[in-house]
Design a protein around this motif. Sequence first.
Motif, PDB file in Angstrom:
ATOM      1  N   ARG A  20       0.834  -1.201   0.000  1.00  0.00           N
ATOM      2  CA  ARG A  20       0.000   0.000   0.000  1.00  0.00           C
ATOM      3  C   ARG A  20       0.869   1.252   0.000  1.00  0.00           C
ATOM      4  N   GLN A  21       0.248   2.330  -0.463  1.00  0.00           N
ATOM      5  CA  GLN A  21       0.945   3.614  -0.473  1.00  0.00           C
ATOM      6  C   GLN A  21      -0.019   4.703  -0.053  1.00  0.00           C
ATOM      7  N   ALA A  22       0.294   5.344   1.051  1.00  0.00           N
ATOM      8  CA  ALA A  22      -0.501   6.463   1.540  1.00  0.00           C
ATOM      9  C   ALA A  22       0.015   7.759   0.924  1.00  0.00           C
ATOM     10  N   PRO A  23      -0.815   8.786   0.878  1.00  0.00           N
ATOM     11  CA  PRO A  23      -0.383  10.059   0.282  1.00  0.00           C
ATOM     12  C   PRO A  23       0.874  10.595   0.949  1.00  0.00           C
ATOM     13  N   GLY A  24       1.852  10.924   0.125  1.00  0.00           N
ATOM     14  CA  GLY A  24       3.082  11.506   0.643  1.00  0.00           C
ATOM     15  C   GLY A  24       4.029  10.525   1.309  1.00  0.00           C
ATOM     16  N   LYS A  25       3.701   9.237   1.244  1.00  0.00           N
ATOM     17  CA  LYS A  25       4.557   8.235   1.896  1.00  0.00           C
ATOM     18  C   LYS A  25       5.064   7.222   0.876  1.00  0.00           C
ATOM     19  N   GLU A  26       6.083   6.492   1.271  1.00  0.00           N
ATOM     20  CA  GLU A  26       6.614   5.445   0.413  1.00  0.00           C
ATOM     21  C   GLU A  26       5.701   4.212   0.452  1.00  0.00           C
ATOM     22  N   ARG A  27       5.886   3.368  -0.532  1.00  0.00           N
ATOM     23  CA  ARG A  27       5.142   2.118  -0.547  1.00  0.00           C
ATOM     24  C   ARG A  27       5.501   1.286   0.676  1.00  0.00           C
ATOM     25  N   GLU A  28       4.490   0.642   1.241  1.00  0.00           N
ATOM     26  CA  GLU A  28       4.654  -0.145   2.458  1.00  0.00           C
ATOM     27  C   GLU A  28       4.166  -1.562   2.220  1.00  0.00           C
ATOM     28  N   PHE A  29       4.986  -2.524   2.515  1.00  0.00           N
ATOM     29  CA  PHE A  29       4.578  -3.928   2.417  1.00  0.00           C
ATOM     30  C   PHE A  29       3.455  -4.196   3.410  1.00  0.00           C
ATOM     31  N   VAL A  30       2.460  -4.960   2.984  1.00  0.00           N
ATOM     32  CA  VAL A  30       1.328  -5.309   3.849  1.00  0.00           C
ATOM     33  C   VAL A  30       1.335  -6.794   4.192  1.00  0.00           C
ATOM     34  N   VAL A  31       1.313  -7.635   3.165  1.00  0.00           N
ATOM     35  CA  VAL A  31       1.215  -9.066   3.400  1.00  0.00           C
ATOM     36  C   VAL A  31       1.717  -9.805   2.171  1.00  0.00           C
ATOM     37  N   ALA A  32       2.247 -11.006   2.401  1.00  0.00           N
ATOM     38  CA  ALA A  32       2.703 -11.857   1.315  1.00  0.00           C
ATOM     39  C   ALA A  32       2.156 -13.258   1.511  1.00  0.00           C
TER      40      ALA A  32
END
Length: 126
Positions: A38-50
């Motif tokens: 996921r990617q929130a506004p103004g933030k880097e992409r963040e791993f959620v689940v694999a």
Amino acid sequence: QVQLVESGGGLVQAGGSLRLSCAASGRSFSDDAMGWVRQAPGKEREFVVAIARISANTYYSDSVKGRFTVARDNAKNTVYLQMNSLKPEDTAIYYCASNPSSYDSYYYSAATYKYWGQGTQVTVSS
């Protein structure tokens, strides 16, 4: 041509639930490890689940553990993300991603994934 198409995003109140789906085509789905990022506004992409390609072993980020559940249906070429107890900080664009793998492994680095969907917006209001 590989395609990953997400659906199921939307607006929900805090504490609510959403279920995202990602339909894959263009490759043998069971050859690929899958993930959600996921990617929130103004933030880097963040791993959620694999989730691994055969065993469906999973790995969750600490921020969603216990609230989100990932599953895959190799017969339907689809991976799902059930999101419960949503919080405003879960607001982001959610991307489905795949990584061709010879191993039955999961991958918890967003940089690992080769193919990406277009994303679906999830907005959680307080």
